[in-house]
Design a protein around this motif. Structure first.
Motif, mmCIF file in Angstrom:
data_model
loop_
_atom_site.group_PDB
_atom_site.id
_atom_site.type_symbol
_atom_site.label_atom_id
_atom_site.label_comp_id
_atom_site.label_asym_id
_atom_site.label_seq_id
_atom_site.Cartn_x
_atom_site.Cartn_y
_atom_site.Cartn_z
ATOM 1 N N TRP A 89 0.841 -1.205 0.000
ATOM 2 C CA TRP A 89 0.000 0.000 0.000
ATOM 3 C C TRP A 89 0.871 1.248 0.000
ATOM 4 C CZ3 TRP A 89 0.042 3.436 4.250
ATOM 5 C CH2 TRP A 89 -0.759 4.559 4.049
ATOM 6 N N TYR A 90 1.878 1.270 0.841
ATOM 7 C CA TYR A 90 2.674 2.486 1.000
ATOM 8 C C TYR A 90 3.418 2.835 -0.295
ATOM 9 C CZ TYR A 90 5.373 6.041 3.404
ATOM 10 O OH TYR A 90 5.909 7.251 3.793
ATOM 11 N N VAL A 91 3.999 1.835 -0.930
ATOM 12 C CA VAL A 91 4.783 2.163 -2.140
ATOM 13 C C VAL A 91 3.876 2.510 -3.324
ATOM 14 C CG1 VAL A 91 6.827 0.883 -1.444
ATOM 15 C CG2 VAL A 91 5.103 -0.270 -2.819
ATOM 16 N N THR A 92 2.672 1.968 -3.359
ATOM 17 C CA THR A 92 1.802 2.286 -4.502
ATOM 18 C C THR A 92 1.036 3.585 -4.286
ATOM 19 O OG1 THR A 92 0.129 0.805 -3.579
ATOM 20 C CG2 THR A 92 1.463 -0.076 -5.346
ATOM 21 N N GLU A 93 0.703 3.906 -3.032
ATOM 22 C CA GLU A 93 -0.157 5.081 -2.819
ATOM 23 C C GLU A 93 0.534 6.274 -2.162
ATOM 24 O OE1 GLU A 93 -4.106 4.524 -1.331
ATOM 25 O OE2 GLU A 93 -4.217 2.492 -2.116
ATOM 26 N N MET A 94 1.635 6.039 -1.482
ATOM 27 C CA MET A 94 2.198 7.139 -0.704
ATOM 28 C C MET A 94 3.502 7.696 -1.257
ATOM 29 S SD MET A 94 -0.125 7.511 1.458
ATOM 30 C CE MET A 94 0.565 8.731 2.547
ATOM 31 N N LEU A 95 4.255 6.897 -1.991
ATOM 32 C CA LEU A 95 5.522 7.410 -2.523
ATOM 33 C C LEU A 95 5.240 8.364 -3.675
ATOM 34 C CD1 LEU A 95 7.990 4.382 -2.565
ATOM 35 C CD2 LEU A 95 7.701 6.160 -0.831
ATOM 36 N N VAL A 96 6.082 9.361 -3.815
ATOM 37 C CA VAL A 96 5.883 10.342 -4.887
ATOM 38 C C VAL A 96 7.167 10.488 -5.702
ATOM 39 C CG1 VAL A 96 4.090 11.680 -3.714
ATOM 40 C CG2 VAL A 96 6.490 12.246 -3.339
ATOM 41 N N CYS A 97 6.981 11.028 -6.914
ATOM 42 C CA CYS A 97 8.082 11.445 -7.799
ATOM 43 C C CYS A 97 9.147 10.369 -7.931
ATOM 44 C CB CYS A 97 8.686 12.759 -7.314
ATOM 45 S SG CYS A 97 7.454 14.056 -7.219
ATOM 46 N N GLU A 98 10.409 10.800 -7.779
ATOM 47 C CA GLU A 98 11.509 9.872 -8.096
ATOM 48 C C GLU A 98 11.585 8.684 -7.150
ATOM 49 O OE1 GLU A 98 13.625 13.484 -6.177
ATOM 50 O OE2 GLU A 98 11.916 13.121 -7.479
ATOM 51 N N ASP A 99 11.052 8.858 -5.936
ATOM 52 C CA ASP A 99 11.054 7.716 -5.003
ATOM 53 C C ASP A 99 10.220 6.562 -5.570
ATOM 54 O OD1 ASP A 99 12.588 9.152 -3.295
ATOM 55 O OD2 ASP A 99 10.993 9.612 -1.863
ATOM 56 N N TYR A 101 9.720 5.796 -8.722
ATOM 57 C CA TYR A 101 10.416 5.118 -9.827
ATOM 58 C C TYR A 101 11.605 4.316 -9.314
ATOM 59 C CZ TYR A 101 7.286 8.066 -12.359
ATOM 60 O OH TYR A 101 6.134 8.659 -12.798
ATOM 61 N N ALA A 102 12.264 4.847 -8.294
ATOM 62 C CA ALA A 102 13.404 4.111 -7.732
ATOM 63 C C ALA A 102 12.930 2.774 -7.156
ATOM 64 C CB ALA A 102 14.080 4.955 -6.655
ATOM 65 N N VAL A 103 11.825 2.812 -6.413
ATOM 66 C CA VAL A 103 11.314 1.570 -5.813
ATOM 67 C C VAL A 103 10.752 0.638 -6.888
ATOM 68 C CG1 VAL A 103 9.475 0.653 -4.330
ATOM 69 C CG2 VAL A 103 10.925 2.494 -3.508
ATOM 70 N N LYS A 104 10.081 1.213 -7.856
ATOM 71 C CA LYS A 104 9.526 0.383 -8.933
ATOM 72 C C LYS A 104 10.645 -0.404 -9.623
ATOM 73 C CE LYS A 104 6.864 0.812 -13.246
ATOM 74 N NZ LYS A 104 5.561 0.219 -12.988
ATOM 75 N N SER A 208 6.282 -8.358 -8.095
ATOM 76 C CA SER A 208 6.125 -7.951 -9.489
ATOM 77 C C SER A 208 4.748 -7.308 -9.708
ATOM 78 C CB SER A 208 6.325 -9.152 -10.423
ATOM 79 O OG SER A 208 5.448 -10.190 -10.034
ATOM 80 N N ALA A 209 3.709 -7.890 -9.088
ATOM 81 C CA ALA A 209 2.359 -7.328 -9.244
ATOM 82 C C ALA A 209 2.290 -5.942 -8.604
ATOM 83 C CB ALA A 209 1.340 -8.256 -8.594
ATOM 84 N N VAL A 210 3.019 -5.750 -7.512
ATOM 85 C CA VAL A 210 3.023 -4.437 -6.856
ATOM 86 C C VAL A 210 3.730 -3.421 -7.753
ATOM 87 C CG1 VAL A 210 3.838 -3.173 -4.821
ATOM 88 C CG2 VAL A 210 3.024 -5.528 -4.571
ATOM 89 N N SER A 211 4.842 -3.837 -8.345
ATOM 90 C CA SER A 211 5.610 -2.886 -9.184
ATOM 91 C C SER A 211 4.766 -2.407 -10.368
ATOM 92 C CB SER A 211 6.919 -3.515 -9.649
ATOM 93 O OG SER A 211 6.686 -4.452 -10.668
ATOM 94 N N GLU A 212 3.872 -3.261 -10.853
ATOM 95 C CA GLU A 212 3.035 -2.860 -12.002
ATOM 96 C C GLU A 212 2.047 -1.760 -11.618
ATOM 97 O OE1 GLU A 212 1.312 -6.485 -13.440
ATOM 98 O OE2 GLU A 212 3.307 -7.262 -13.934
ATOM 99 N N LYS A 213 1.739 -1.670 -10.327
ATOM 100 C CA LYS A 213 0.770 -0.642 -9.907
ATOM 101 C C LYS A 213 1.448 0.688 -9.579
ATOM 102 C CE LYS A 213 -2.232 -3.908 -7.567
ATOM 103 N NZ LYS A 213 -2.484 -4.360 -6.224
ATOM 104 N N ILE A 214 2.765 0.697 -9.532
ATOM 105 C CA ILE A 214 3.473 1.929 -9.142
ATOM 106 C C ILE A 214 3.578 2.855 -10.357
ATOM 107 C CG2 ILE A 214 5.648 2.877 -8.303
ATOM 108 C CD1 ILE A 214 6.050 0.395 -6.652
#
Ligand code: SF4
Ligand code: SF4
Length: 214
Positions: A89-99, A101-104, A208-214
Motif C-alpha cells: 500500500w505504501y509504495v503504490t499510494e504514498m511514494l511520490v516522484c523519483e522515489d 520510480y526508484a522503488v519500482k 512484481s504485481a506491486v511494481s506494475e501498480k506503481i
C-alpha cells in the motif's frame, strides 16, 4: 489496554503514556481496517522500545542513525502477510516522484538474494511502514561497519526489544487476523510459534504485481 497486568508498574505507566500519544494516521485507514491494526501494532512496539531503552538507560547509546543502512543490505528481513500488504500500500499510494520510480525499478529487478528494495541512497523509503523486524533491533555504542553482521561479531552490543511480554501483546493484536479470537487458542498458537511460522523473507513475496501498480 487489556493486558492482564494486575499492578501498574512504572514501566506499564510509561508505556500507557507513550501509547496515548497520537500515532501517524492516514485517511486510507477508513477503507482499510487492516492498516489501522498494523499501525497500532507498530506503535505498540515503538512505544515499548522507547520506554524500555529509557528505563534501562541505553537510549543514548543507540548507534543506529538515519543514513546508516548496512544492516538493510545484509539479509532480507522476515515479514508476515499483513506487513506485505502495508508495504505494498505504501509504495503504490504514498511514494511520490523519483522515489516511486526508484522503488519500482528495484521491485522489477528483485531476486530472493537482493538487499532490501526499499533502501535507496541509504534511506528507508518506507520508514513509517517498516516491518517489525526493522523496529526491534538496535546496535549500541558504535554503528556497524559495512557488511558487518553484529550477530556474529558484536552480539553484546545488540539490543533486541522482543521478549515474551511484548511478543504476546503483539501476537494478541495479530491473532484476530487469522481468526484466532479466544485466549486459550491464542495462547496455544503463541506457544507453538504460529506467528513466526507465518513469516517469509521480504524478498520472497510477490512484488512484481506491486511494481506494475506503481
Ligand atoms: S543495525 Fe548497524 S547498520 Fe543497521 S542502522 Fe544500526 S548501526 Fe547502522
Ligand atoms: S524496510 Fe527499511 S529499515 Fe527495513 S530493511 Fe528495508 S530499508 Fe531497512
Amino acid at each position: 489496554m487489556s493486558d492482564g497486568w494486575a499492578e501498574v508498574t512504572l514501566f506499564q505507566k510509561l508505556l500507557r503514556e507513550e501509547l496515548a500519544k497520537k500515532r501517524p494516521s492516514y485517511p486510507q485507514e477508513i477503507d482499510k481496517p487492516w492498516l489501522s491494526r498494523l499501525l497500532d501494532i507498530y506503535q505498540l512496539l515503538d512505544a515499548w522500545v522507547e520506554v524500555e531503552t529509557h528505563l534501562k538507560g541505553i537510549k543514548n547509546k543507540i548507534a543506529c542513525f538515519k543514513g546508516c543502512g548496512s544492516c538493510c543490505r545484509l539479509l532480507p528481513v522476515p515479514i508476515n502477510h499483513l506487513e506485505y500488504l502495508g508495504l505494498s500500500w505504501y509504495v503504490t499510494e504514498m511514494l511520490v516522484c523519483e522515489d516511486r520510480y526508484a522503488v519500482k525499478s528495484r521491485l522489477q529487478n528483485l531476486s530472493e538474494d537482493s538487499p532490501c528494495p526499499f533502501l535507496i541512497d541509504n534511506a528507508c523509503l518506507v520508514y513509517p511502514l517498516r516491518p517489525l523486524a526493522c523496529r526491534q533491533f538496535f546496535i549500541l555504542n558504535n554503528p556497524c561497519l559495512e557488511g558487518q553482521n553484529p550477530w556474529f561479531k558484536r552480539r553484546e552490543d545488540i539490543y533486541c526489544a522482543l521478549n515474551q511480554e511484548i511478543s504476546w501483546l503483539i501476537a494478541t493484536r495479530y491473532f484476530p487476523v487469522y481468526g484466532l479470537k479466544g485466549e486459550a487458542e491464542q495462547r496455544k498458537a503463541f506457544n507453538e510459534g504460529f506467528l513466526t511460522a507465518q513469516d517469509k523473507p521480504l524478498t520472497a513475496y510477490r512484488w512484481s504485481a506491486v511494481s506494475e501498480k506503481i
